[in-house]
Enzyme design. Sequence first.
Site, PDB file in Angstrom:
ATOM      1  N   THR A 212       0.842  -1.362  -0.165  1.00  0.00           N
ATOM      2  CA  THR A 212       0.080   0.087   0.110  1.00  0.00           C
ATOM      3  C   THR A 212       0.968   1.355  -0.094  1.00  0.00           C
ATOM      4  O   THR A 212       1.836   1.363   0.515  1.00  0.00           O
ATOM      5  CB  THR A 212      -0.980   0.108   1.126  1.00  0.00           C
ATOM      6  OG1 THR A 212      -1.663  -0.955   1.207  1.00  0.00           O
ATOM      7  CG2 THR A 212      -1.764   1.291   1.303  1.00  0.00           C
ATOM      8  N   ARG A 240     -12.896  -9.147  -2.476  1.00  0.00           N
ATOM      9  CA  ARG A 240     -12.439  -8.684  -1.070  1.00  0.00           C
ATOM     10  C   ARG A 240     -12.387  -7.112  -1.092  1.00  0.00           C
ATOM     11  O   ARG A 240     -11.559  -6.500  -1.993  1.00  0.00           O
ATOM     12  CB  ARG A 240     -11.020  -9.447  -0.717  1.00  0.00           C
ATOM     13  CG  ARG A 240     -10.924  -8.995   0.656  1.00  0.00           C
ATOM     14  CD  ARG A 240      -9.553  -8.045   0.517  1.00  0.00           C
ATOM     15  NE  ARG A 240      -8.942  -7.772   2.008  1.00  0.00           N
ATOM     16  CZ  ARG A 240      -7.906  -6.850   2.129  1.00  0.00           C
ATOM     17  NH1 ARG A 240      -7.604  -6.114   1.138  1.00  0.00           N
ATOM     18  NH2 ARG A 240      -7.292  -6.705   3.228  1.00  0.00           N
ATOM     19  N   GLY A 242     -10.569  -4.020   1.102  1.00  0.00           N
ATOM     20  CA  GLY A 242      -9.688  -3.947   2.379  1.00  0.00           C
ATOM     21  C   GLY A 242      -9.986  -2.598   2.998  1.00  0.00           C
ATOM     22  O   GLY A 242     -11.253  -1.931   2.796  1.00  0.00           O
ATOM     23  N   ASP A 243      -9.310  -2.032   3.965  1.00  0.00           N
ATOM     24  CA  ASP A 243      -9.420  -0.970   4.759  1.00  0.00           C
ATOM     25  C   ASP A 243      -9.279   0.553   3.880  1.00  0.00           C
ATOM     26  O   ASP A 243      -9.868   1.574   4.190  1.00  0.00           O
ATOM     27  CB  ASP A 243      -8.144  -0.659   5.845  1.00  0.00           C
ATOM     28  CG  ASP A 243      -6.855  -0.805   5.218  1.00  0.00           C
ATOM     29  OD1 ASP A 243      -6.493  -1.691   4.445  1.00  0.00           O
ATOM     30  OD2 ASP A 243      -6.323   0.111   5.438  1.00  0.00           O
ATOM     31  N   THR A 262      -1.204   1.547   6.460  1.00  0.00           N
ATOM     32  CA  THR A 262      -0.948   0.228   5.547  1.00  0.00           C
ATOM     33  C   THR A 262      -0.669  -0.787   6.562  1.00  0.00           C
ATOM     34  O   THR A 262      -0.440  -0.737   7.731  1.00  0.00           O
ATOM     35  CB  THR A 262       0.431   0.731   5.146  1.00  0.00           C
ATOM     36  OG1 THR A 262       1.049  -0.558   4.624  1.00  0.00           O
ATOM     37  CG2 THR A 262       1.431   1.651   6.029  1.00  0.00           C
ATOM     38  N   GLY A 263      -1.116  -1.796   5.834  1.00  0.00           N
ATOM     39  CA  GLY A 263      -0.904  -3.058   6.735  1.00  0.00           C
ATOM     40  C   GLY A 263      -2.001  -4.125   6.430  1.00  0.00           C
ATOM     41  O   GLY A 263      -2.779  -4.023   5.446  1.00  0.00           O
ATOM     42  N   GLY A 265      -5.466  -4.930   6.418  1.00  0.00           N
ATOM     43  CA  GLY A 265      -6.659  -4.371   6.156  1.00  0.00           C
ATOM     44  C   GLY A 265      -7.863  -4.662   7.085  1.00  0.00           C
ATOM     45  O   GLY A 265      -8.634  -3.967   7.568  1.00  0.00           O
TER      46      GLY A 265
END
Length: 342
Positions: A212, A240, A242-243, A262-263, A265
């Site tokens: 990200t 899917r 993510g965040d 970042t990481g 999600g």
Amino acid sequence: MKKQISLLSLLILGTLLFTLPMSLKAQDNNGQQSADESDQKWAIALHGGAGYVSPNMPEERKAAYMAALDSALAIGVEILEQGGSSLDAVEQTVRFLEDNPLFNAGRGAVFTSEGKNELDAAIMDGSQMNAGAATGLTTVKHPISLARIIMEESRHILFAGDGAEQYADQTTVERVDPDYFKVPARYEAWKRANESQGYLESQPNNAWKMGTVGCVAVDKTGRLVAGTSTGGMTNKRYGRVGDVPIIGSGTYADEQVAVSATGWGERIMLNVSAHRLASHIRYTGASLQESMNHLVYEILNEGEAGFIAVDRQGNISMETNTGSMFRASQSEGGEKTVAIWK
Ligand code: GLY
């Protein structure tokens, strides 16, 4: 009568002398900022993903990452130094990172379990409390720019999949063949991961969930903007989300702070992380750094995520509970930072 007139003149003159400097001070300066805001300092921070990059990575590769982070930062800094907006600084910085195959966004994005690239992005302007986001993009070269158009021109905030592609059809954003995003090294890594059963779950340190890019900035008018763009996580299931495009999770800005995550999600979403940081500042009165420490080291678990944030005062915070985070930052009159490890 004469005495009354001269007293009146004195009164008018006094009022003028008293109010003139104030009205000049508040006067609009090319529509950019008033003199009252001249004390406002600009600041910018960016990330290119958090994870567990080995400090023993080849020097050449390390130099390539450092050079890319430095160039990305220079783009945003140039815009802010010239009195440009944080919105432009964030969009242009993220576009550069989306173009660079070293990062998991735009070209170089990770692959889904079907071996495709599905891209997510979001941008939020805290001064307007407005945001735009898109998820599951397959042909938009710069997802961050589509997110900006959604924010500025649409009455909605988040478009998904086919709907997002259809919305893009009505705009001028650059389109590419889905193969454009495919970088051989990343594809081979995905194939290896996909073929060996259980490989992803057994990788140490959540390495498969990382990647990200993002940027946060405050400009000379105090406008705070956050932008994030990603290919998501390796081998993610079709559809899917993510965040990153979920406003308040991976991306958030208000009139006090701008945040990009970042990481992993799912963990970032479950903790509504970016908004949580803003709320911690708002409701506890804690500083940006105290609130960041609370989120990264007390709310989230080790190995889950990293964040960058700037506040209205131009303070910058960049923290990760993983071993590394590609990052860079600079503020007006402050030091430049370009770093990977702690
Ligand atoms: N943080 C990126 C993702 O999980 O999609």
